[in-house]
Write an enzyme that holds these catalytic residues in place. Structure first.
Site, PDB file in Angstrom:
ATOM      1  N   ILE A  59       0.821  -1.216   0.000  1.00 24.01           N
ATOM      2  CA  ILE A  59       0.000   0.000   0.000  1.00 24.01           C
ATOM      3  C   ILE A  59       0.854   1.265   0.000  1.00 24.01           C
ATOM      4  CG2 ILE A  59      -2.005  -1.071   1.078  1.00 24.01           C
ATOM      5  CD1 ILE A  59      -1.110   0.165   3.748  1.00 24.01           C
ATOM      6  N   THR A 122      -9.275  -0.511  15.587  1.00 23.69           N
ATOM      7  CA  THR A 122      -9.243  -1.353  16.776  1.00 23.69           C
ATOM      8  C   THR A 122      -9.725  -0.599  18.006  1.00 23.69           C
ATOM      9  OG1 THR A 122      -7.707  -2.457  18.315  1.00 23.69           O
ATOM     10  CG2 THR A 122      -6.808  -0.689  16.996  1.00 23.69           C
ATOM     11  N   ASP A 123     -10.220  -1.344  18.999  1.00 24.90           N
ATOM     12  CA  ASP A 123     -10.627  -0.720  20.261  1.00 24.90           C
ATOM     13  C   ASP A 123      -9.435  -0.195  21.051  1.00 24.90           C
ATOM     14  OD1 ASP A 123      -9.544  -3.170  21.031  1.00 24.90           O
ATOM     15  OD2 ASP A 123     -11.219  -3.741  22.326  1.00 24.90           O
ATOM     16  N   GLU A 124      -8.219  -0.616  20.691  1.00 30.27           N
ATOM     17  CA  GLU A 124      -7.040  -0.185  21.444  1.00 30.27           C
ATOM     18  C   GLU A 124      -6.776   1.310  21.314  1.00 30.27           C
ATOM     19  OE1 GLU A 124      -3.544  -2.661  21.458  1.00 30.27           O
ATOM     20  OE2 GLU A 124      -4.672  -4.309  20.552  1.00 30.27           O
ATOM     21  N   TYR A 146       1.698   0.545  18.498  1.00 32.72           N
ATOM     22  CA  TYR A 146       0.712   0.023  17.549  1.00 32.72           C
ATOM     23  C   TYR A 146      -0.585   0.795  17.628  1.00 32.72           C
ATOM     24  CZ  TYR A 146      -3.332  -2.741  16.192  1.00 32.72           C
ATOM     25  OH  TYR A 146      -4.539  -3.134  15.672  1.00 32.72           O
ATOM     26  N   LYS A 150      -2.552   3.308  14.843  1.00 32.06           N
ATOM     27  CA  LYS A 150      -3.937   3.125  14.383  1.00 32.06           C
ATOM     28  C   LYS A 150      -4.788   4.355  14.688  1.00 32.06           C
ATOM     29  CE  LYS A 150      -5.570   0.151  12.633  1.00 32.06           C
ATOM     30  NZ  LYS A 150      -5.698  -0.130  11.175  1.00 32.06           N
TER      31      LYS A 150
END
Length: 343
Positions: A59, A122-124, A146, A150
């Site tokens: 990408i 993500t919920d993180e 990480y 995100k």
């Protein structure tokens, strides 16, 4: 639809591709770099479908991305570096792939006027939540590299909608499980260790809480948001089973015919968020409802790993795999994190 799925040969991506091929007449092109976590084998017999095309590529390649986006009316973006331990060792690489890669796709989506764009997150990104649950409009407070990458990519995606009108929706799911997941993640790591007859290492006191969602349910939720979501909106995809890591370990031990003698309590990982939780009523209003019972889903997942050692055993010898415990810290390190929510 003619859907470009980035990261479609990965764990969640391959579940999403299967969902689309099984439930629609849409055509799918998978773009995947086939790094350590992606494999054509994850797509299996789906590669025989005349409605599926596979392209190996990155990408970060602007010309490749532009050509593919121009040929599609829809983008579902799952390609990302995703493992927390790896992000401790390669934070810059995570930012490059997850943020710049997302920007490259959004630039092409704006240039060629795609009709729909779903960015999978993500919920993180919400960070640790002591009590209650996060809603889609809550501030982002990521802890580890990480999650920070995100969160940044989420903001880039929303800025593309607000600045250029790119029809972006974002999904944020809880922890996924299911067949074909790389053995660096906790469930397949524990399962494959027990299959081999070795011990498993449980971080800290095992009280960290996660919500477990079958990857097939996440895939269905992503597709629902693609077709019914409102551009510019974020949708949490939770609703699985809340478990402490100790409870999760107990389930795995029972289903693998092992006992607690197979568990070693080890020093906690640094910045190990004590609890994640999300409200998901917004997605439910679209019709989202997880279908997989956790016990049944975990049982089937463990059986898949028993039946397919040829798929995971070679990955355990990957020289690029990180050490499982990069840094040590106390189990309660984040109970008073600066952004932790109390209600």
């Amino acid at each position: 639809m003619n859907i470009l799925v980035t990261g479609g040969a990965g764990f969640i991506g391959s579940h999403y591709v299967r969902h689309v091929l099984d439930t629609t007449n849409d055509r799918v092109t998978v773009l995947d770099a086939l790094t350590y976590a992606g494999s054509r084998e994850n797509l299996g017999e789906m590669l025989l479908s005349p409605r599926l095309e596979f392209v190996q590529g990155n990408i970060l390649d602007p010309d490749l991305v532009a050509g593919l986006v121009e040929a599609h009316d829809t983008v579902v973006h799952l390609a990302a570096e995703s493992h927390v331990d790896r992000s401790f060792l390669a934070g810059g690489h995570f930012l490059t792939v997850n943020v710049l890669g997302t920007q490259r796709l959004l630039d092409a989506a704006h240039r060629f006027g795609v009709e729909r764009f779903v960015h999978v997150s993500t919920d993180e990104v919400y960070g640790p939540i002591a009590k209650g649950a996060a809603s889609e409009d809550d501030p982002l407070c990521p802890t580890v590299p990480y999650a920070a990458s995100k969160a940044a990519s989420d903001l880039v995606a929303l800025s593309a909608f607000r600045t250029h009108g790119v029809p972006v929706c974002i999904t944020r799911s809880s922890n996924n499980y299911g067949p074909r997941q790389h053995p660096e993640k906790i469930i397949p790591r524990f399962v494959t260790s027990l299959i081999k007859g070795t011990t498993v290492g449980l971080h800290g006191d095992g009280r960290h809480v996660r919500n477990w969602l079958h990857a097939a349910d996440n895939a269905a939720g992503i597709d629902l948001v693609l077709r019914r979501g409102v551009p510019g909106e974020v949708y949490n995809l939770g609703g699985g089973t809340d478990l402490t890591n100790r409870q999760l370990t107990g389930h795995i031990l029972r289903l693998c015919g092992a006992d607690w003698n197979s568990v070693e309590f080890i020093a906690d990982r640094t910045s190990n968020d004590v609890r994640y939780a999300m409200h998901w009523e917004k997605a439910a209003a679209l019709g989202y409802l997880p279908q997989h019972d956790f016990h049944d889903g975990l049982t089937a997942t463990i059986q898949w790993y028993r039946d397919h050692p040829d798929r995971w055993a070679p990955l355990l010898r990957n020289p690029d795999s990180p050490r499982p415990h990069v840094v040590v810290a106390h189990a309660d390190k984040n109970t008073a994190a600066p952004c932790a929510r109390t209600q």
